[in-house]
Enzyme design. Structure first.
Site, PDB file in Angstrom:
ATOM      1  N   GLU A  57      40.246  35.837  -1.820  1.00 45.68           N
ATOM      2  CA  GLU A  57      38.410  36.746  -2.370  1.00 45.68           C
ATOM      3  C   GLU A  57      38.633  36.488  -0.788  1.00 45.68           C
ATOM      4  OE1 GLU A  57      38.254  33.622  -5.242  1.00 45.68           O
ATOM      5  OE2 GLU A  57      39.221  34.690  -6.581  1.00 45.68           O
ATOM      6  N   GLY A  78      41.589  36.099 -11.537  1.00 44.75           N
ATOM      7  CA  GLY A  78      40.541  35.911 -12.306  1.00 44.75           C
ATOM      8  C   GLY A  78      39.949  37.128 -13.681  1.00 44.75           C
ATOM      9  N   GLU A 125      49.738  35.809  -5.178  1.00 46.23           N
ATOM     10  CA  GLU A 125      48.620  36.580  -6.105  1.00 46.23           C
ATOM     11  C   GLU A 125      48.394  37.313  -5.891  1.00 46.23           C
ATOM     12  OE1 GLU A 125      46.263  32.112  -6.840  1.00 46.23           O
ATOM     13  OE2 GLU A 125      45.725  33.205  -5.071  1.00 46.23           O
ATOM     14  N   LYS A 169      37.383  27.405  -6.172  1.00 51.17           N
ATOM     15  CA  LYS A 169      37.291  28.083  -5.683  1.00 51.17           C
ATOM     16  C   LYS A 169      35.710  27.496  -5.449  1.00 51.17           C
ATOM     17  CE  LYS A 169      39.166  31.740  -9.050  1.00 51.17           C
ATOM     18  NZ  LYS A 169      39.688  33.274  -8.685  1.00 51.17           N
ATOM     19  N   SER A 177      45.069  34.307 -13.014  1.00 49.62           N
ATOM     20  CA  SER A 177      45.384  33.856 -14.285  1.00 49.62           C
ATOM     21  C   SER A 177      46.015  33.453 -15.230  1.00 49.62           C
ATOM     22  CB  SER A 177      44.657  35.539 -15.487  1.00 49.62           C
ATOM     23  OG  SER A 177      44.023  36.300 -14.730  1.00 49.62           O
ATOM     24  N   ASN A 224      42.443  25.466  -7.989  1.00 51.58           N
ATOM     25  CA  ASN A 224      40.952  26.334  -7.069  1.00 51.58           C
ATOM     26  C   ASN A 224      40.340  26.272  -7.723  1.00 51.58           C
ATOM     27  OD1 ASN A 224      40.223  27.436  -5.088  1.00 51.58           O
ATOM     28  ND2 ASN A 224      41.456  29.331  -5.616  1.00 51.58           N
ATOM     29  N   HIS A 236      43.563  33.096   0.456  1.00 53.97           N
ATOM     30  CA  HIS A 236      43.597  33.406  -1.132  1.00 53.97           C
ATOM     31  C   HIS A 236      42.617  35.029  -0.556  1.00 53.97           C
ATOM     32  CE1 HIS A 236      41.624  33.771  -4.936  1.00 53.97           C
ATOM     33  NE2 HIS A 236      41.738  32.384  -4.951  1.00 53.97           N
TER      34      HIS A 236
HETATM   35  C1  PEP Z   1      42.943  31.917  -7.963  1.00 51.24           C
HETATM   36  O1  PEP Z   1      41.876  31.376  -7.629  1.00 51.24           O
HETATM   37  O2  PEP Z   1      44.279  31.806  -6.582  1.00 51.24           O
HETATM   38  C2  PEP Z   1      43.321  32.682  -9.305  1.00 51.24           C
HETATM   39  C3  PEP Z   1      44.397  32.625  -9.710  1.00 51.24           C
HETATM   40  O3  PEP Z   1      42.309  32.276 -10.000  1.00 51.24           O
HETATM   41  P1  PEP Z   1      43.089  32.762 -11.692  1.00 51.24           P
HETATM   42  O4  PEP Z   1      43.485  31.816 -11.952  1.00 51.24           O
HETATM   43  O5  PEP Z   1      41.184  32.061 -12.059  1.00 51.24           O
HETATM   44  O6  PEP Z   1      43.038  34.177 -11.603  1.00 51.24           O
END
Ligand code: PEP
Length: 255
Positions: free
Chosen positions: A100, A176, A170, A12, A215, A10, A98
């Site tokens: 975010e 992040g 998630e 983003k 992460s 992803n 997501h």
């Molecule tokens: C994501 O954007 O879905 C995500 C898991 O980000 P990150 O791996 O940076 O934590």
């Protein structure tokens, strides 16, 4: 049922058209040839780079996904993008819900309930993101939150299409932040989500792929991917480097 692992990156809000053009050859040269690949690979790119990604990924087996989609076919929804606009570009799927977008753009379970059937009907593979906040985990509310998110979002998806959805677990506190769920935490939550799907359809629960996201990095991917219910990873920050992302794909190949 053996489920094929799936690793999706992803981006983003990263990825100009030029960056997308540079990225793909560097990724593709590190992936096994598509006929020998035992893992599905996807890239979730910003709208403006989707056509570049589709072109760059052609013939490689790498799927290209959008990061959001509106549920309406068309109309007065300024700034939004419909399923038909994505399929016209040759996009394969779409990330929905997501955290975010839930946090910054008021994406809610009710809208997701409408979006999932629309995506499926258009031939787009949806990756539905669910996960608890840190506060919810501390208060012992993780299962309640996951149950609410999964049941509500899947409510209007017929049982025989449930298995065509991908779910990404998630935990919000791991996205992040550099903090990863332990392999046991990921396994426990994903097994719980699979059981929620089984309440609707055992067949779908055996088929549906449930990824972990939060992460994931080249050095922690293998332990998480080794868990029996973890069918792959949704990778944010670490997917911006095609070398590191290919290493995570390789960890899924070896699982
Ligand atoms: C994501 O954007 O879905 C995500 C898991 O980000 P990150 O791996 O940076 O934590």
């Amino acid at each position: 049922m053996k489920r094929k692992p799936y690793v999706a990156g992803n981006w983003k809000m990263w990825g100009t058209r030029r960056q997308a053009r540079d990225y793909f050859p560097r990724l593709l040269e590190r992936l096994a040839p598509v006929a020998e690949r035992t893992v599905d690979v996807g890239i979730c790119a910003p709208f403006t780079a989707l056509d570049v990604c589709v072109e760059a990924a052609r013939g490689s087996g790498v799927r290209v996904l959008a990061q959001n989609m509106h549920q309406a076919a068309e109309g007065a929804h300024t700034g939004e993008i419909s399923a038909a606009m994505l399929t016209e570009l040759g996009v394969d799927g779409v990330v929905l819900g997501h955290s975010e977008r839930r946090r910054d753009h008021c994406e809610n379970d009710r809208a997701l309930r409408e979006k999932l059937p629309v995506a499926l009907a258009a031939g787009l593979e949806p990756i539905l993101c669910v996960g608890e906040t840190e506060e919810e985990r501390e208060q012992g509310e993780t299962e309640r939150r996951l149950r609410q998110q999964v049941w509500e979002a899947l409510e209007d998806v017929p049982d025989d299409r449930l298995g065509d959805i991908v779910i990404a677990y998630e935990p919000v506190w791991a996205i992040g932040t550099g903090r990863t769920a332990t392999p046991d935490q990921a396994q426990e939550a994903i097994a719980f989500i699979r059981a929620l799907v089984a309440d609707r359809s055992r067949e779908a629960a055996a088929k549906i792929r449930i990824l972990y996201g939060g992460s994931v990095k080249p050095d922690n991917a293998a332990d998480i991917l080794a868990q029996p219910d973890v069918d792959g990873a949704l990778v944010g920050g670490a997917s911006l480097d095609p070398v590191g992302f290919a290493t995570i794909v390789a960890a899924a190949e070896e699982r």
